[in-house]
Motif scaffolding. Sequence first.
Motif, PDB file in Angstrom:
ATOM      1  N   ARG A   1       0.980   5.273  -1.261  1.00 28.77           N
ATOM      2  CA  ARG A   1       1.507   6.402  -0.485  1.00 28.77           C
ATOM      3  C   ARG A   1       3.031   6.302  -0.469  1.00 28.77           C
ATOM      4  NH1 ARG A   1      -1.430   5.501   4.974  1.00 28.77           N
ATOM      5  NH2 ARG A   1      -0.547   7.540   5.509  1.00 28.77           N
ATOM      6  N   LEU A   2       3.708   7.436  -0.563  1.00 27.66           N
ATOM      7  CA  LEU A   2       5.163   7.433  -0.714  1.00 27.66           C
ATOM      8  C   LEU A   2       5.847   8.214   0.410  1.00 27.66           C
ATOM      9  CD1 LEU A   2       5.461   8.100  -4.566  1.00 27.66           C
ATOM     10  CD2 LEU A   2       5.339   5.899  -3.380  1.00 27.66           C
ATOM     11  N   VAL A   3       6.942   7.619   0.901  1.00 31.72           N
ATOM     12  CA  VAL A   3       7.804   8.256   1.891  1.00 31.72           C
ATOM     13  C   VAL A   3       9.233   8.161   1.375  1.00 31.72           C
ATOM     14  CG1 VAL A   3       8.666   8.164   4.268  1.00 31.72           C
ATOM     15  CG2 VAL A   3       6.281   7.606   3.793  1.00 31.72           C
ATOM     16  N   CYS A   4       9.995   9.222   1.527  1.00 31.34           N
ATOM     17  CA  CYS A   4      11.434   9.165   1.206  1.00 31.34           C
ATOM     18  C   CYS A   4      12.212   9.037   2.510  1.00 31.34           C
ATOM     19  CB  CYS A   4      11.871  10.425   0.461  1.00 31.34           C
ATOM     20  SG  CYS A   4      13.638  10.459   0.085  1.00 31.34           S
TER      21      CYS A   4
ATOM     22  N   LYS B   1       0.807  -1.221   0.000  1.00 31.15           N
ATOM     23  CA  LYS B   1       0.000   0.000   0.000  1.00 31.15           C
ATOM     24  C   LYS B   1       0.844   1.276   0.000  1.00 31.15           C
ATOM     25  CE  LYS B   1      -4.252  -1.727   2.096  1.00 31.15           C
ATOM     26  NZ  LYS B   1      -4.034  -3.126   1.719  1.00 31.15           N
ATOM     27  N   ALA B   2       2.151   1.121   0.231  1.00 33.89           N
ATOM     28  CA  ALA B   2       3.030   2.291   0.300  1.00 33.89           C
ATOM     29  C   ALA B   2       4.460   1.882  -0.053  1.00 33.89           C
ATOM     30  CB  ALA B   2       2.996   2.909   1.698  1.00 33.89           C
ATOM     31  N   ALA B   3       5.272   2.868  -0.348  1.00 30.79           N
ATOM     32  CA  ALA B   3       6.688   2.602  -0.637  1.00 30.79           C
ATOM     33  C   ALA B   3       7.564   3.604   0.100  1.00 30.79           C
ATOM     34  CB  ALA B   3       6.963   2.666  -2.136  1.00 30.79           C
ATOM     35  N   ILE B   4       8.677   3.087   0.626  1.00 29.29           N
ATOM     36  CA  ILE B   4       9.735   3.920   1.203  1.00 29.29           C
ATOM     37  C   ILE B   4      10.865   3.939   0.178  1.00 29.29           C
ATOM     38  CG2 ILE B   4      11.456   4.131   3.028  1.00 29.29           C
ATOM     39  CD1 ILE B   4       9.531   2.561   4.862  1.00 29.29           C
ATOM     40  N   ILE B   5      11.171   5.115  -0.347  1.00 32.63           N
ATOM     41  CA  ILE B   5      12.146   5.200  -1.446  1.00 32.63           C
ATOM     42  C   ILE B   5      13.358   6.006  -1.004  1.00 32.63           C
ATOM     43  CG2 ILE B   5      12.470   5.782  -3.881  1.00 32.63           C
ATOM     44  CD1 ILE B   5       9.442   5.650  -4.241  1.00 32.63           C
TER      45      ILE B   5
END
Length: 227
Positions: free
Chosen positions: A111-114, A6-10
């Motif tokens: 949803r995206l988080v760096c 559901k989300a990615a940490i990039i």
Amino acid sequence: MFSQIKAAIIDLDGTMIDTSPDFLVAINRMRSDFALAPLTLDVIKTMVGKGSENLIQKVLSVDFDADGVASHFNDALAAYQRHYLTINGDHSQLYPKVQEGLQAMRDLGMRLVCVTNKPLAFALPLMQKKEILHYFEHVYGGDSFAKKKPDPLPMQEACKALGLPPAQVLAIGDSSNDAIAARAAACPILTVPYGYNHGEAVQNIQSDGIVETLLVAAQLLSAKNSH
């Protein structure tokens, strides 16, 4: 594994942006301040990825023993950070298909988080300049928490901020730092083959797969989620 994402940490450096030319300029301007010979891009690439403090220790260790590194460290770090801020983003560029990949992930409802080891004061203006900041709900730098990657803490905190279990949050990075942190946080991890990884082959990283670009990662997630 990827059907419930559901989300990615990039990661940032080496994953979304090739910042090594910025490192080259800032490091060699700092070295010039100390009357040290310039380093090559290939050498600098092997030193990147574990945060500014680690980078400057490695840069100084080319010329000094442990005592010399310790005695020059504070001045060298301050000089490097001063030079880096003046050129941040000027020589760097997005890797191919990064914006397309981020947009495709957002189009999937992800949803995206760096999470980067770069100090936040460097990361945020860089992402703004390269027009990718708006894709991300949160950005965490190497100075956001008490520990940085490869410690799992930043990944764990990102999952908490998202309110999602780690199994539903895919990490994407270019180095063993990212994979070790993701594994310890119980997040699945994909790696890109073009980053820095401390001079080691990306094939040696214990990840769940190698994707050529962020767009390919998005396409993989799209295929898994359509079944």
